[in-house]
Design a protein around this motif. Structure first.
Motif, PDB file in Angstrom:
ATOM      1  N   GLY B  52       0.829  -1.207   0.000  1.00 14.01           N
ATOM      2  CA  GLY B  52       0.000   0.000   0.000  1.00 14.01           C
ATOM      3  C   GLY B  52       0.863   1.257   0.000  1.00 14.01           C
ATOM      4  O   GLY B  52       0.643   2.191  -0.790  1.00 14.01           O
ATOM      5  N   MET B  53       1.869   1.287   0.890  1.00 10.67           N
ATOM      6  CA  MET B  53       2.738   2.464   0.965  1.00 10.67           C
ATOM      7  C   MET B  53       3.567   2.622  -0.306  1.00 10.67           C
ATOM      8  O   MET B  53       3.735   3.733  -0.822  1.00 10.67           O
ATOM      9  N   LEU B  54       4.050   1.488  -0.808  1.00 12.52           N
ATOM     10  CA  LEU B  54       4.860   1.525  -2.022  1.00 12.52           C
ATOM     11  C   LEU B  54       4.053   2.084  -3.186  1.00 12.52           C
ATOM     12  O   LEU B  54       4.486   2.983  -3.924  1.00 12.52           O
ATOM     13  N   VAL B  55       2.848   1.540  -3.348  1.00 12.70           N
ATOM     14  CA  VAL B  55       1.985   1.958  -4.460  1.00 12.70           C
ATOM     15  C   VAL B  55       1.607   3.437  -4.310  1.00 12.70           C
ATOM     16  O   VAL B  55       1.589   4.184  -5.294  1.00 12.70           O
ATOM     17  N   THR B  56       1.335   3.859  -3.089  1.00 16.05           N
ATOM     18  CA  THR B  56       1.003   5.274  -2.863  1.00 16.05           C
ATOM     19  C   THR B  56       2.163   6.163  -3.309  1.00 16.05           C
ATOM     20  O   THR B  56       1.973   7.166  -4.010  1.00 16.05           O
ATOM     21  N   HIS B  57       3.356   5.752  -2.911  1.00  8.48           N
ATOM     22  CA  HIS B  57       4.541   6.526  -3.290  1.00  8.48           C
ATOM     23  C   HIS B  57       4.689   6.604  -4.813  1.00  8.48           C
ATOM     24  O   HIS B  57       4.908   7.663  -5.387  1.00  8.48           O
ATOM     25  N   LEU B  58       4.549   5.451  -5.486  1.00  2.00           N
ATOM     26  CA  LEU B  58       4.752   5.411  -6.923  1.00  2.00           C
ATOM     27  C   LEU B  58       3.672   6.195  -7.666  1.00  2.00           C
ATOM     28  O   LEU B  58       3.961   6.943  -8.603  1.00  2.00           O
ATOM     29  N   ARG B  59       2.419   6.016  -7.212  1.00  4.44           N
ATOM     30  CA  ARG B  59       1.315   6.649  -7.949  1.00  4.44           C
ATOM     31  C   ARG B  59       1.315   8.164  -7.790  1.00  4.44           C
ATOM     32  O   ARG B  59       0.866   8.890  -8.673  1.00  4.44           O
ATOM     33  N   ALA B  60       1.796   8.617  -6.629  1.00  9.01           N
ATOM     34  CA  ALA B  60       1.810  10.070  -6.416  1.00  9.01           C
ATOM     35  C   ALA B  60       2.986  10.730  -7.124  1.00  9.01           C
ATOM     36  O   ALA B  60       3.064  11.959  -7.195  1.00  9.01           O
ATOM     37  N   GLY B  61       3.883   9.896  -7.662  1.00  2.21           N
ATOM     38  CA  GLY B  61       5.141  10.385  -8.227  1.00  2.21           C
ATOM     39  C   GLY B  61       5.014  11.471  -9.266  1.00  2.21           C
ATOM     40  O   GLY B  61       5.403  12.607  -9.041  1.00  2.21           O
ATOM     41  N   ASP B  62       4.445  11.125 -10.415  1.00  2.00           N
ATOM     42  CA  ASP B  62       4.325  12.183 -11.423  1.00  2.00           C
ATOM     43  C   ASP B  62       2.896  12.217 -11.951  1.00  2.00           C
ATOM     44  O   ASP B  62       2.474  11.362 -12.728  1.00  2.00           O
ATOM     45  N   LEU B  63       2.170  13.156 -11.447  1.00  2.00           N
ATOM     46  CA  LEU B  63       0.777  13.308 -11.835  1.00  2.00           C
ATOM     47  C   LEU B  63       0.622  14.628 -12.567  1.00  2.00           C
ATOM     48  O   LEU B  63       1.189  15.646 -12.161  1.00  2.00           O
ATOM     49  N   ASN B  64      -0.176  14.612 -13.686  1.00  2.00           N
ATOM     50  CA  ASN B  64      -0.488  15.894 -14.297  1.00  2.00           C
ATOM     51  C   ASN B  64      -1.711  16.493 -13.606  1.00  2.00           C
ATOM     52  O   ASN B  64      -2.345  15.836 -12.767  1.00  2.00           O
ATOM     53  N   ALA B  65      -2.051  17.679 -13.968  1.00  2.00           N
ATOM     54  CA  ALA B  65      -3.118  18.405 -13.273  1.00  2.00           C
ATOM     55  C   ALA B  65      -4.440  17.639 -13.271  1.00  2.00           C
ATOM     56  O   ALA B  65      -5.154  17.591 -12.266  1.00  2.00           O
ATOM     57  N   ARG B  66      -4.748  16.970 -14.395  1.00  2.00           N
ATOM     58  CA  ARG B  66      -6.023  16.255 -14.483  1.00  2.00           C
ATOM     59  C   ARG B  66      -6.029  15.042 -13.549  1.00  2.00           C
ATOM     60  O   ARG B  66      -7.010  14.734 -12.901  1.00  2.00           O
TER      61      ARG B  66
END
Lengths: 312, 272
Positions: B52-66
């Motif tokens: 869960g923590m790993l995935v949270t870290h990875l998914r929050a990594g590079d997000l565009n505005a949308r």
């Protein structure tokens, strides 16, 4: 006390037990005997309510097994298939069973010592040898100090020491007034332990008799006679309770007459006897003969061409 | 040997009636004395919290505005309920199939010949253990995930007092527990580990996929009511208009209850 009334069990089209009635009394060891596949295990499952009978009913100490409030107190059972989770230790297996009726921890340790599993009590049951598994099964059966003990093939996989231990255990349990019902396919084993026998073949009752009675009727003597004029001797010996079987040239096997009677008869008529020898049938042979008869009886009853048979 | 034999049996034994409380104790002993319990539960917790923590870290990594607009820190931190549900489901299945495959069921049913108390006790012990552990795991995963977010992407992290968040955290634990009860029921019905696990996976993962293949006008009447879709309604912070969160979870629990009912009926009726 176990009372079975007209028990029948069919699995699909296969009849495992048919119209079986018998009573197992307290205070003695009752042997439950039959060849493999005769329906012994099925009958035991029916007694314990693991399987439901197709017809008939069976009670333990006056009630169907499932109706007892403290079932482990009434019946302790070990079935042939090892009823043990392979991943659990012997101690925890017994502890979990004991918990269902509030049997104290102390009793768990007591049965572990009784069956001699102290050293491996904290080992997982999956690694047990056949003999150790049997001992654990017997420990489970004795856990509730039951009035009735049912053991399916308890000597299987035991070494001679273990077999002797079982024999003594069964006798002492019966001596304490318990009902002891033990299955086996070995007549010789039962002759040593049991006082009463329930014999089945192909799911049907063949005999319900004391071991003494069974031994007496089975241990009838066969006399082997060799005589040059065998046909004449045959005519002289024939009688209502006498069975004559030709087994070799000039040789007869006689059941129902003693060697003395045959000898005098031959002498009275001037016949020369070349051989006159008594041969004992072993219990095992008698048992096999008994169950073979049952098999033949059954196939006739199931609709064999009886007319063609009697014509031949 | 002979000296032991002559000792009278049962000097210490006075067994009483079989009561539900005693059967519960027996099932609790059984559950905690096999390795599969700790293995599956540790797997579930490790997946929930660690992955869960790993995935949270990875998914929050590079997000565009949308993507930021659609990112929900609470849901992402709990998203590893997906692998965890398989571990919990397997443990549920093993409650029964572990006994059927080893023959232990004969000993169990000889001790509890009325049978139903045993099913009730298994389900109750399982529910107690899994609910407590998964509630703890859900909170750990949630806080772990938020900790990851606040250290790197503070604007994405959520708070328990945000609308729907507490519901999702408790809902995750409840959802996982109900998945496990599906496993318990399927294990009792099917009796074989492989068959029951395959069926569980079919219900949880394959059925929604098949639902997606339906024509759109059918799908809207069927998809939300499929077991795992309904159950997962409780896992959305913003409620799904097609299925209210608690209604969905109740429906999911209803399916499990129906399966347990079938299991009870079969247990009473079938030869062991």
């Amino acid at each position: 006390m176990i009372e079975a009334h007209c028990l029948t069990k069919r699995y699909g089209s296969k009849t495992a037990v048919e119209d079986l009635s018998f009573t197992v009394r307290p205070g003695i060891v009752t042997g439950f005997l039959g060849p493999n596949g005769a329906g012994k295990s099925t009958t035991m499952r029916l007694i314990l309510g693991l399987d439901a009978p197709t017809a008939g009913h069976v009670t333990v100490n006056g009630r169907p097994y499932a109706m007892h409030e403290a079932p482990l107190r009434e019946v302790g059972a070990m079935l042939e298939a090892r009823a043990i989770h392979t991943g659990r230790t012997a101690y925890h297996h017994l502890l979990a069973l004991a918990a269902t009726t509030g049997i104290p921890r102390q009793r768990v340790n007591e049965v572990i010592d009784l069956v001699g599993l102290r050293e491996v009590a904290s080992k997982r049951a999956g690694g047990f040898s056949l003999g150790m598994g049997q001992r654990l099964g017997i420990a489970s059966a004795l856990l509730g100090d039951p009035a009735t003990v049912i053991l399916d093939e308890p000597v299987n996989g035991l070494d001679p020491e273990g077999i002797r231990w079982i024999r003594n255990l069964l006798k002492s349990l019966a001596g304490e007034g318990r009902t002891v019902f033990v299955s086996s396919h070995l007549m010789s084993e039962m002759a040593l332990t049991a006082e009463h026998l329930v014999v089945i073949g192909r799911g049907r009752l063949i005999a319900d008799t004391s071991v003494e009675e069974f031994t007496r009727s089975a241990a009838r003597t066969v006399v082997r006679v060799r005589c040059p004029d065998i046909d004449r001797l045959k005519g002289l010996l024939a009688g209502p309770d006498v069975t004559l079987t030709a087994c070799a040239p000039y040789t007869l096997e006689v059941v129902g007459l003693t060697t003395d009677q045959i000898g005098y008869t031959a002498a009275d008529h001037g016949l020369t006897l070349l051989e006159l020898s008594p041969q004992r049938i072993s219990l095992e042979e008698a048992f096999m003969e008994l169950t073979r008869d049952a098999v033949e009886y059954r196939s006739t009853a199931a609709g064999e061409p009886v007319a063609a048979r009697s014509a031949s | 040997m002979t000296t032991i034999l002559t000792r009278p049996l049962g000097a210490t034994v006075r067994p009483g009636k079989v009561t539900l409380l005693r059967v519960l104790r027996s099932e609790w002993i059984k559950l905690r004395t096999v390795r599969s319990t700790s293995i599956t539960l540790l797997t579930a917790v490790a997946a929930m919290v660690g992955l869960g923590m790993l995935v949270t870290h990875l998914r929050a990594g590079d997000l565009n505005a949308r993507e930021v607009a659609h990112f929900n820190g609470a849901e992402v931190s709990l998203s590893m309920y997906r692998p965890a549900q398989l571990a919990v489901g397997v443990l549920g299945v093993l409650m029964f199939t572990g006994e059927y495959s080893t023959g232990m069921i004969h000993a169990t049913l000889t001790a509890v010949p009325r049978r139903l108390p045993m099913l009730v006790a298994k389900a109750a012990v399982f529910t107690g253990v899994v609910l407590v552990l998964m509630t703890a795991a859900s909170f750990a995963a949630y806080f772990g995930g938020q900790a990851v977010l606040s250290s790197t992407h503070a604007h994405l992290s959520t708070h328990l007092s945000d609308p729907g968040v507490t519901r999702v955290v408790f809902g995750t634990a409840l959802y996982l527990t109900v998945v496990g009860l599906f496993g318990v029921a399927l294990g009792a019905i099917i009796r074989s580990s492989a068959g029951a696990i395959a069926t569980l996976v079919g219900i949880l993962l394959v059925l929604p996929g098949l639902g997606a293949l339906l024509p759109a006008d059918w799908a809207q009447h069927i998809d939300p009511y499929l077991p795992s879709n309904a159950g997962q309604a409780v896992l959305s912070v913003v409620p799904d208009p097609a299925m209210a969160p608690w209604t969905g979870l109740s429906l999911f629990a209803g399916y499990a209850a129906a399966l347990l009912g079938l299991a009870a009926w079969l247990l009473k009726r079938r030869d062991a």
